[in-house]
Design an enzyme around this catalytic site. Structure first.
Site, PDB file in Angstrom:
ATOM      1  N   SER A  55     -56.335 -50.278  13.002  1.00 29.22           N
ATOM      2  CA  SER A  55     -57.452 -50.872  13.723  1.00 29.22           C
ATOM      3  C   SER A  55     -57.070 -52.322  13.985  1.00 29.22           C
ATOM      4  CB  SER A  55     -58.724 -50.786  12.885  1.00 29.22           C
ATOM      5  OG  SER A  55     -59.834 -51.188  13.666  1.00 29.22           O
ATOM      6  N   GLU A  56     -57.095 -52.738  15.244  1.00 34.28           N
ATOM      7  CA  GLU A  56     -56.455 -54.014  15.606  1.00 34.28           C
ATOM      8  C   GLU A  56     -57.195 -55.232  15.083  1.00 34.28           C
ATOM      9  OE1 GLU A  56     -57.597 -51.818  17.887  1.00 34.28           O
ATOM     10  OE2 GLU A  56     -58.516 -52.821  19.610  1.00 34.28           O
TER      11      GLU A  56
END
Lengths: 213, 239, 239, 213
Positions: free
Chosen positions: A46-47
């Protein structure tokens, strides 16, 4: 009959390979997590700063400090790690993520993708989408084949502002799957939803494409 | 050594704020926002702010408060969706917006803290982001040049601080906070807990104290959830 | 998922080494060197190596072993002092050396891992390091452009790994190891202890598992001290 | 009488201010730690990845994983933190260190410093010296005024390969202290060791310098 969103996600999930590190975009891509094939283990990034994203929490277990890039509450796995935004995008930009699934408004036959803005219509921002299409090893676009008016979203040339140029490797629509050669350019139809005809796809596709042998 | 611990957010901001200043504010969505310091900035009445932050809050939360008072003149962000007030101010010409890809934004801030005035990235090549920027080919691929970002003040939210200013963050509330802490001329951290030196593991400190000028304890401690997503709890096992 | 844990250093190197390859090797001085993997590289007989490492070992320790066997053709380092064998090979023309300022070396490696082909730094301006490099002025100051470094193989030494490849380092044995782990096409870590997922604190992991392809347990566990400096223990207090 | 190395270190230590973050080079600079004035607290950075460097360990307490940039065994303080080499030099390059004390072979009147190599004589490398002189806010050089042959090391122009150009702010020698304006260039004599005469300094200094009022 066209694929449902769920069926598109299931088809896209077949692109996963064991051990892959994967980033899921918002929308249909999020559903891909529900269709990971048996025997395949992937790690979700998840960035906003997490590797090893777990499923949604049980009701009552939500933690405001633990969200994904779509701002949804998620959970931690035993193998999870957290890092800051610069480190997260170093991971993305540096080519360490194997695959990303992204929604799209338009994909062109040379691999351009537009998925972040419609001028005059919405003010949102590109978030991490430009970084993902530029940095991830393999980019899979998941999108409706045409808009509600029947206008093809698989185009000769994008009309919307680009997210990235020559960066898409595969397009999964509700009607079919195209392979895309991001270096040479060129769409190849490799799969059709059951009952969908080549004639229908031709009619609904603005872009030029070939069909696989 | 003069203490880094300040009694209130207001005290921590004293002598630091001025009209027209650039402020970095940590957080992603509603996680890891320096709510107490944002409130104090609002109360300070400082105007004409350029704010660098990934998002710009949501209705009634985060940087939204400074939009609402008209204290922000310009935002440098990657995503400002789900914020009607922002959209309205922008369309009314009352707010300038510079959109950056999220990774470029993070790296520009890191560069500001690390003494790197410019770097090359593939992100944004062929898009509106690349317009007017120097292009260059490395190993046969086209890149654009991006420049550093610095701020007069960085406000960050951490989980714990020790009195030397060492910070640790919790889960995805970390996000932009550590890089912004390095890029402020002055950096103020608000934290949930202040501990004595030695209570944090020296191998596990995310922000070394050198980057932190002032520390306060949060007084705004409510943590909001933007998108509550859950799954059903499995049926209770019989004991 | 295929395991990242390999039974031996030899097994971990299988299919990875080839003559003429570029290898990054972590460590500063004698702290944090991947001794077990260096030994295995020696045993593999691989030749014509370009090695990127801050130092090049010391008599009988660290990369010295690969100098001794003539397996290294070129070093990219910041400091190669206190190493007579190095000096001799260099003067005999048997070893090429590219010296980098230590911070430039570290940043070039980070850039390699982070997809940044080039960046600007003030370090080295006006010195031999700047010769032949693009110069540019930002905010009235002169900077030089440096380029990324990548490697076919990065070998690093960590304290603990879990089976997902997450790594933590201990004290100043961390040094170049985490950045090198990001810049290898293949990264192999040797660790003092392998634990199950969940045993490491997710907030305190230094190298996320995505960067680590293979993990072995160290078999060379002797830690040497280059310069033992001590102070007298104060007289025992009476109990 | 010229200052001893200890006296030079003590004089240099007077440049410290409370709360400073400081990097000590190898050699005489290391001695500065012994002369930190009362009431002044400083935090020592070691560029191999530590902030808050403690004193040498008691005999028997040496930890091979805990060394400074000079490869000496050291100790941890309650406020210490560790970080990797890229982070350490981001700290240095980014201008976060207040002061560094460095040894020097030559300093020129425009603030150039040479302290890392003598061509043909030693093969060592610059280590972190170039990063320190380029990035630290204030650079103090500690050096013998002249070599054993009596040749001045405070020169019009350095003859040895430079570590950095126009970057030194203060020079402490065994004979005197010079202020150095790194922007305008120019040495100003601001202090002499007791018993040392201006004539002696003039005789032993190749560089031009002025004296403070």
């Amino acid at each position: 009959m066209p694929w449902t969103r769920e069926q598109m996600a299931a088809r896209a999930a077949r692109e996963l390979q064991d051990g892959f590190y994967v980033n899921l975009g918002i929308g249909i891509p999020t559903l891909v997590a529900n269709y990971i094939p048996d025997g395949i283990e992937v790690t979700l990034q998840s960035e906003n700063g997490m590797l090893g994203m777990g499923p949604f929490p049980y009701e009552g277990d939500e933690d405001p400090d633990l969200i994904n890039a779509g701002k949804q509450t998620i959970t931690q796995l035993p193998s999870s790690s957290y890092f800051n935004s610069a480190e997260s995008f170093a991971m993305i930009r540096g080519g360490h993520i194997d695959l990303t699934f992204l929604g799209a408004m338009e994909v062109s036959q040379n691999g351009d993708i537009a998925n972040w803005t419609i001028p005059g219509k919405m003010l949102k921002g590109m978030g991490g989408a430009m970084d993902l299409v530029a940095g991830v090893k393999r980019v899979v676009a998941l999108m409706e084949h045409a808009n509600k008016a029947g206008v093809s979203k698989i185009v000769k040339q994008c009309t919307l502002p680009l997210t990235g140029s020559a960066c898409v490797d595969l397009v999964v629509t509700d009607l079919c799957v195209f392979n895309l050669d991001r270096h040479q350019g060129g769409l190849t139809l490799i799969e059709m939803a059951p009952g969908v005809t080549l004639a229908e796809i031709k009619a609904k596709t603005e872009a030029n494409f070939t069909t696989s042998a | 050594m003069a203490t880094k611990i300040y009694p209130t957010a207001q005290a921590a901001l004293a002598g630091v704020v001025f009209d027209g200043m650039t402020v970095m504010s940590g957080g992603f969505g509603l996680a890891g926002n320096p709510e107490t310091l944002i409130d104090a900035l609002k109360a300070s009445g400082v105007r004409n702010l350029t704010v660098i932050s990934n998002n710009c809050g949501a209705d009634g939360f985060g940087l939204w408060a400074l939009l609402d008072t008209g204290q922000i003149t310009k935002m440098i962000s990657s995503y400002v969706g789900e914020n009607k007030l922002f959209e309205q101010l922008f369309h009314d010409g009352k707010l300038e917006l510079e959109l950056n890809p999220q990774g470029t934004l993070a790296e520009r801030i890191r560069a500001g803290g690390a003494g790197i005035p410019a770097f090359y990235t593939k992100t944004g090549v062929g898009t509106v982001v690349a317009e007017g920027k120097p292009h260059e080919t490395f190993d046969g691929e086209l890149y654009i040049r991006e420049s550093w970002l610095k701020a007069d003040l960085a406000i960050v939210k951490a989980w714990k601080a020790d009195t030397a200013g060492n910070l640790v963050y919790r889960k995805t509330a970390r996000n932009f906070n550590p890089v912004m802490a390095t890029a402020g001329r002055v950096t103020i951290a608000e934290v949930e807990e202040i501990v004595e030196p030695g209570e944090l593991d020296a191998d596990a400190i995310h922000t070394p104290g050198i980057y932190v000028n002032r520390v306060i304890r949060c007084t705004v401690n409510e943590k909001l959830i933007e998108k509550r997503t859950v799954r059903p709890r499995p049926a209770k096992e019989t004991v």
